[in-house]
Every structure is written in structure tokens, then in C-alpha cells.
Write an enzyme that holds these catalytic residues in place. Structure first.
Site, PDB file in Angstrom:
ATOM      1  N   HIS A   1       0.480  -1.384  -0.009  1.00 20.74           N
ATOM      2  CA  HIS A   1      -0.062   0.160  -0.525  1.00 20.74           C
ATOM      3  C   HIS A   1       0.864   1.664  -0.410  1.00 20.74           C
ATOM      4  O   HIS A   1       2.143   1.578   0.224  1.00 20.74           O
ATOM      5  CB  HIS A   1      -1.105  -0.065   1.616  1.00 20.74           C
TER       6      HIS A   1
ATOM      7  N   CYS B   1      -3.177   0.982   9.512  1.00 24.52           N
ATOM      8  CA  CYS B   1      -3.301   0.063   9.130  1.00 24.52           C
ATOM      9  C   CYS B   1      -4.760  -0.593  10.554  1.00 24.52           C
ATOM     10  O   CYS B   1      -6.191  -0.941  10.062  1.00 24.52           O
ATOM     11  CB  CYS B   1      -3.250  -1.301   8.442  1.00 24.52           C
TER      12      CYS B   1
HETATM   13  N1  GLY Z   1      -2.706  -8.723   5.318  1.00 21.50           N
HETATM   14  C1  GLY Z   1      -3.420  -6.937   5.329  1.00 21.50           C
HETATM   15  C2  GLY Z   1      -3.439  -6.846   3.862  1.00 21.50           C
HETATM   16  O1  GLY Z   1      -2.997  -8.093   3.015  1.00 21.50           O
HETATM   17  O2  GLY Z   1      -4.350  -6.230   3.569  1.00 21.50           O
END
Ligand code: GLY
Length: 258
Positions: A166, A253
Site C-alpha cells: 500500500h 492499518c
Molecule cells: N494482511 C493485510 C492485507 O494484506 O491486506
């Protein structure tokens, strides 16, 4: 400086041991330790002066503690995303129920198929939003997201990702024009107007720090980043995220801050 009043988190579920992982940080998460770390994370957020809403664990979605991905929350609107990871897509349904407690119906927007977008790819810098074009966030998702933001007077620009999961895996905004950057983001023209602290390669994971009302929460075990953030003048709190790191998850996150 106060910007966030609320935070949403979701308790990790036992199925987190089956969460998506690149294997970059090997090992299965220890569930009991993850709960202890999650408690510490909530305590750190509370110290930053926010009200924390903790949603119950959802065993249907192993990665559901990473609430940042199914929604993007701004001062003016909420965007329910359409996560690009198939096993995570359904997380958008229960996050919307939670978001409805905070936003009126006409301020809740949606990214629709064939667009995909995950909140981990969105970095808010004042009224400008950077959005990463990644394996989880596609062109149509970005096009829809831009159109939504423009309706509310925000601007948005795309950043192409080459290596990381991300956008916020590798770059994070600490307000006051300060960015933490690592790896592929170090020399990107997109960030030329910011003060950049370049993260040493061995501490790359700690690019994912979060600014919460003038305190920066830093993952435990990254001394160079901790000292750099402190020398920028921020108060800091460290939180151990070792069990979430095994799933490529970091501090940002684990919460929606708004
Ligand atoms: N484990 C977090 C993701 O890959 O979205």
C-alpha cells in the site's frame, strides 16, 4: 494541534493467523500477543485525546482488524471503499454500519465495481489526497475516488506503486509539511514540496508511523526513526506491532482516524 476526535478500531479475530501475508516478515501471528498489542495500541490512541470505538472481532474476515482499508474518513465525507483483495472485499459491509454512527447518509460515498480501492493506499495531506495505484487499487477506483473528493472541495493525485503493498506502507504524513519516506518513495517527484525524512532501509517498516493530534505513534524497535521523529519536535509513543507486521500490517492499518 487537534485534528482527530474519533478513532475506529476492530478487535483482531482468531482467524487472523490465516490473514494475507507477503511473507516479508515471517511467522504466524500469535493471537494472544496480538490482543495484548491491540490493547496497547488503543491505550496509545486514547493518550492522544481521541475517543476510541472498538468494533467486535469478525471471524469471517481474517484481516478485518486492518480497518483502514475498507473506508476513508475525511472531515466532510466518508468513502466506503471496494477492497481489491477478494478475501477482504466483504469487510466494507460491516465497516459501513460503524461509519453510519458518525456520518449522515448524504455524506457517505462508495467506490463501486469495477473500481477497487483500499484505504491503505490513501494518504491525506491537508486538503490534498495522494492515492496509490497498487495491486489493490485500480484506475477506475482512483477515478471514482477523485470525483468524490472534488465534490467536497478536496484535490487528489495518483502515485504509482512499484514494490510495496500500500502507499502508506512506505510513506506517511506527520502534518507540518513533514513526511516519512522509504524505498521507492524516496525520490518520487510527487513529494518534492515536503520536508522528507528518509527512512534507513533496515527500518523500512517504521515508515508507517501515525500522527494523532501532535503525537506520533512509532512502532517499537526502530531507534533511528524514533529519534528522527523526536528531533522533528513531536511527542512520541511506541507500540509493539510484531504480530500485525507478520501480515504486512502497521500502525495506520489498524485504525480509522477522523
Ligand atoms: N494482511 C493485510 C492485507 O494484506 O491486506
Amino acid at each position: 494541534m487537534r485534528k482527530f476526535n474519533n478513532v475506529i478500531v476492530r478487535r483482531p479475530c482468531r482467524a487472523m493467523t490465516e490473514g494475507i501475508t507477503s511473507g516479508l516478515y515471517p511467522g504466524k501471528p500469535d493471537y494472544d500477543l496480538a490482543l495484548i498489542q491491540h490493547d496497547a495500541y488503543i491505550e496509545a490512541l486514547k493518550k492522544c485525546g481521541v475517543k476510541v470505538t472498538c468494533l467486535p472481532a469478525d471471524e469471517n474476515y481474517p484481516d478485518s482488524c486492518f480497518v483502514e482499508d475498507p473506508a476513508v474518513l475525511t472531515e466532510k465525507c466518508a468513502v466506503i471503499t471496494n477492497p481489491g483483495a477478494a478475501s477482504r472485499n466483504g469487510e466494507k459491509i460491516s465497516i459501513e454500519e460503524a461509519v453510519r454512527q458518525f456520518y449522515p447518509e448524504d455524506r457517505i460515498e462508495h467506490i463501486e465495481y469495477p473500481g477497487t480501492l483500499e484505504g491503505g493506499d490513501v494518504m491525506m495531506c491537508g486538503s490534498h489526497f495522494f492515492v496509490g495505484r497498487s495491486e489493490r487499487t485500480n484506475d477506475d477506483g482512483i477515478r471514482q475516488f477523485k470525483a468524490i473528493l472534488e465534490k467536497y472541495g478536496y484535490t487528489c493525485s495518483e502515485v504509482k506503486l512499484e514494490e510495496v503493498l500500500h502507499l502508506k506502507t512506505g510513506v506517511n504524513y506527520l502534518e507540518n509539511n513533514n513526511l516519512l519516506v522509504s524505498g521507492e518513495f524516496t525520490d518520487k517527484a510527487d513529494f518534492i514540496n515536503y520536508n522528507k525524512y528518509v527512512i534507513p532501509e533496515e527500518e523500512a517498516y517504521a515508515a508507517n508511523c501515525i500522527w494523532v493530534n501532535d503525537t506520533v505513534i512509532v512502532p517499537e524497535g526502530y531507534p533511528a526513526v524514533l529519534s528522527a521523529v523526536q528531533s522533528m519536535g513531536y511527542k512520541t509513543i511506541t507500540v509493539d506491532t510484531s504480530e500485525f507486521r507478520k501480515l504486512d500490517g502497521g500502525l495506520s492499518c489498524l485504525s480509522l482516524r477522523f
